[in-house]
Design a protein around this motif. Sequence first.
Motif, short mmCIF file in Angstrom:
data_model
loop_
_atom_site.label_atom_id
_atom_site.label_comp_id
_atom_site.label_asym_id
_atom_site.label_seq_id
_atom_site.Cartn_x
_atom_site.Cartn_y
_atom_site.Cartn_z
N ARG A 172 0.81 -1.23 0.06
CA ARG A 172 -0.09 0.15 0.04
C ARG A 172 0.85 1.23 -0.01
O ARG A 172 1.07 2.02 1.02
CB ARG A 172 -1.00 0.03 1.24
CG ARG A 172 -1.90 -0.90 1.12
CD ARG A 172 -2.96 -1.07 2.16
NE ARG A 172 -4.03 -2.14 2.00
CZ ARG A 172 -4.83 -2.35 3.04
NH1 ARG A 172 -4.86 -1.74 4.30
NH2 ARG A 172 -5.94 -3.15 2.79
N LYS A 175 -0.53 5.78 1.52
CA LYS A 175 -1.73 5.73 2.70
C LYS A 175 -1.48 6.63 3.88
O LYS A 175 -0.38 7.48 4.09
CB LYS A 175 -1.76 4.42 3.52
CG LYS A 175 -0.39 4.26 3.99
CD LYS A 175 -0.35 2.59 4.84
CE LYS A 175 0.85 2.33 5.45
NZ LYS A 175 1.01 1.03 5.97
N TRP A 246 -6.12 4.53 2.51
CA TRP A 246 -5.04 4.22 1.32
C TRP A 246 -5.77 4.47 0.04
O TRP A 246 -6.77 4.31 -0.07
CB TRP A 246 -4.59 2.89 1.75
CG TRP A 246 -5.11 1.81 1.23
CD1 TRP A 246 -5.33 1.10 0.20
CD2 TRP A 246 -6.26 1.08 2.07
NE1 TRP A 246 -6.33 0.12 -0.14
CE2 TRP A 246 -6.80 0.24 1.12
CE3 TRP A 246 -6.99 1.40 3.09
CZ2 TRP A 246 -7.95 -0.78 1.60
CZ3 TRP A 246 -8.16 0.60 3.50
CH2 TRP A 246 -8.40 -0.46 2.75
N PRO A 248 -5.15 2.81 -3.57
CA PRO A 248 -4.78 1.90 -4.30
C PRO A 248 -4.50 1.99 -5.98
O PRO A 248 -3.62 1.34 -6.52
CB PRO A 248 -6.19 0.69 -4.61
CG PRO A 248 -6.98 1.51 -4.37
CD PRO A 248 -6.92 2.86 -3.49
N SER A 249 -5.00 3.20 -6.34
CA SER A 249 -4.49 3.78 -7.56
C SER A 249 -4.86 5.17 -7.93
O SER A 249 -5.74 5.73 -7.32
CB SER A 249 -5.40 2.79 -8.46
OG SER A 249 -5.25 3.35 -10.27
#
Length: 283
Positions: A172, A175, A246, A248-249
Amino acid sequence: MSDQDAANLVALLDLEELDVDLFRGKQPDTVRQRVYGGQVAAQALIAATRTVDPGYQVHSLHSYFLLPGDYKVPIIYDVERIRDGRSFLTRRVVARQHGRAIYYQTANFQRPEEGLEHQDRMPDVKPPEEGVDMFDLMKERGSDDGLSSEWAALAVRWIGNSSYGLAEDLDRPSKTLLWVRIDGQLSDDPIEHLATFTYASDVSLLGAALAAHGSDPTNIQMASLDHTIWFHRPFRADQWWLYDQWSPSAGGGRGLSLGRVFTRDGTLVATVAQEGLIRPRTG
């Protein structure tokens, strides 16, 4: 901060009933030239809840921010009763200003029932007492822009992010961790806690998409595009909850951020998702 700040937030989220399934929401005094997305989402949830039997509890909401809100005029909330079932109810809320839809929300409600149980484990983090006041941090960075005044009902303690304060996490890479609560005493009405949490859930979530980049938020054009909450278990919004965020993309000028919400004893009470515009400013 005081109980009065919490009371002011509860009053802000209260709605005037204009007709059957039609409500009007107030606007706060603000120096910012826009309407805070968490306010619209929370007021829309209140509108949906006003049309539902108290035996049902909201378990999810899904929403889209369509146009910037005008902070100088009230917001009209029009509720459509999509479905009334034995176990589940669905409501769709349209928020309008100047005759145009600025926000859509679909909220689903369920009669409480027993079922299978499991949850993620809460990350091992410092307690809120060891965190940094996020509003002080924003003032130091020059990115306050009136937020500390508008969010006076919130207590936020920043623990760290991927660029500062947190260990590298290859799984991750972007974040943020922070503790949040309503800074004052709320009543025991569960809707009060759900609505004020919804208001607070928009705080800094999109910023998790910038955590890997060390970006100065004053140099980024940011705007929420959608916002989703799944409510897992009851909790009090006026007691500390960990916001484990967090991203992710990120790509194409957009970032996706997810957040797990844990009470201090490690209970997972909600999951939040938001996609938003994160466009570097040019010129």
